[in-house]
Scaffold this motif. Structure first.
Motif, PDB file in Angstrom:
ATOM      1  N   THR A  95       0.689  -1.313   0.018  1.00 48.72           N
ATOM      2  CA  THR A  95      -0.117  -0.076  -0.080  1.00 48.72           C
ATOM      3  C   THR A  95       1.100   1.321  -0.025  1.00 48.72           C
ATOM      4  O   THR A  95       1.913   1.356   0.427  1.00 48.72           O
ATOM      5  N   CYS A 137      -2.696   1.561   7.282  1.00 46.09           N
ATOM      6  CA  CYS A 137      -2.641   0.087   7.560  1.00 46.09           C
ATOM      7  C   CYS A 137      -1.426  -0.160   8.755  1.00 46.09           C
ATOM      8  O   CYS A 137      -1.676  -0.945   9.423  1.00 46.09           O
ATOM      9  N   THR A 181      -8.716  -9.159   6.956  1.00 46.60           N
ATOM     10  CA  THR A 181      -8.641  -8.047   6.289  1.00 46.60           C
ATOM     11  C   THR A 181      -9.085  -8.387   4.902  1.00 46.60           C
ATOM     12  O   THR A 181      -9.018  -9.419   4.418  1.00 46.60           O
ATOM     13  N   VAL A 189      -8.700  -6.733   1.051  1.00 51.35           N
ATOM     14  CA  VAL A 189      -7.889  -6.111   0.229  1.00 51.35           C
ATOM     15  C   VAL A 189      -8.557  -5.798  -1.463  1.00 51.35           C
ATOM     16  O   VAL A 189      -8.892  -6.942  -1.661  1.00 51.35           O
ATOM     17  N   ALA A 239      -2.306  -2.623  -3.375  1.00 52.25           N
ATOM     18  CA  ALA A 239      -3.748  -2.203  -2.742  1.00 52.25           C
ATOM     19  C   ALA A 239      -4.243  -0.946  -3.027  1.00 52.25           C
ATOM     20  O   ALA A 239      -3.325  -0.138  -2.681  1.00 52.25           O
ATOM     21  N   VAL A 284      -8.480  -0.779   1.377  1.00 55.45           N
ATOM     22  CA  VAL A 284      -8.208  -1.859   2.465  1.00 55.45           C
ATOM     23  C   VAL A 284      -9.479  -1.653   3.373  1.00 55.45           C
ATOM     24  O   VAL A 284      -9.695  -0.616   3.659  1.00 55.45           O
ATOM     25  N   GLU A 344     -14.083   2.023   5.107  1.00 51.40           N
ATOM     26  CA  GLU A 344     -13.026   1.630   4.456  1.00 51.40           C
ATOM     27  C   GLU A 344     -12.282   2.771   4.017  1.00 51.40           C
ATOM     28  O   GLU A 344     -12.614   3.944   3.738  1.00 51.40           O
TER      29      GLU A 344
END
Length: 160
Positions: A53, A61, A71, A73, A97, A100, A121
């Motif tokens: 990420t 994160c 989680t 993704v 990603a 997440v 989100e």
């Protein structure tokens, strides 16, 4: 062309937060994602998928995800390559990603980040911020509290 992937799994260890020389945050972690079948011995196997990420999502994160957390993704698959110290070409496949979702609340309350994970989100684009299940007026109310009452959920309500 389409390159989209959605994964649900558990982190194998805490995310590693780093910064590029230009100061851009990047986080790497690995998710264990169960395969949809069992072996002949009745055991379930998993794939261990590296996830990357960037920017604000990387910092979020790093602050809220921990080893073992369930989680989701969403992102794209990327294959990159480099030459290692021995002169061999190494190929790396990973998920980059852009969304997440934290699927579990912080169970023990004391692990990392100084509090509970966000209930909405997170994304690099910020476009999904309004898709939460509570209004701004009720943001002090915990939408996940059940007051000790059982929750009635049928198998049709589950996404899996």
């Amino acid at each position: 062309m389409l390159n989209r992937v959605i994964l649900i799994g558990r982190l194998t260890k805490d995310p590693e937060l780093r910064y590029t020389p230009a100061g851009v945050a990047v986080t790497q972690f690995t998710m264990a994602v169960d395969r949809p079948f069992t072996t002949q011995g009745g055991e379930r196997e998993a794939d261990f998928i590296p996830v990357v990420t960037w920017r604000q999502l990387a910092e979020t994160c790093a602050n809220y995800l921990r080893k073992g957390r369930l989680t989701a993704v969403e992102g794209r698959i990327q294959v990159r390559n480099y030459e290692n110290n021995e002169g061999k070409r190494v190929y790396v496949t990973e998920v980059i990603a852009d969304n997440v979702r934290f699927l579990e609340s912080n169970r023990d309350g004391g692990s990392g980040g100084g509090g509970q994970a966000p209930r909405e989100e997170t994304s690099n684009g910020g476009g999904n911020r309004g898709n939460n299940n509570y209004s701004r007026n009720n943001s002090n109310q915990d939408p996940f509290s059940d007051d000790g009452k059982p929750i009635d959920i049928s198998d049709d309500d589950l996404p899996f």
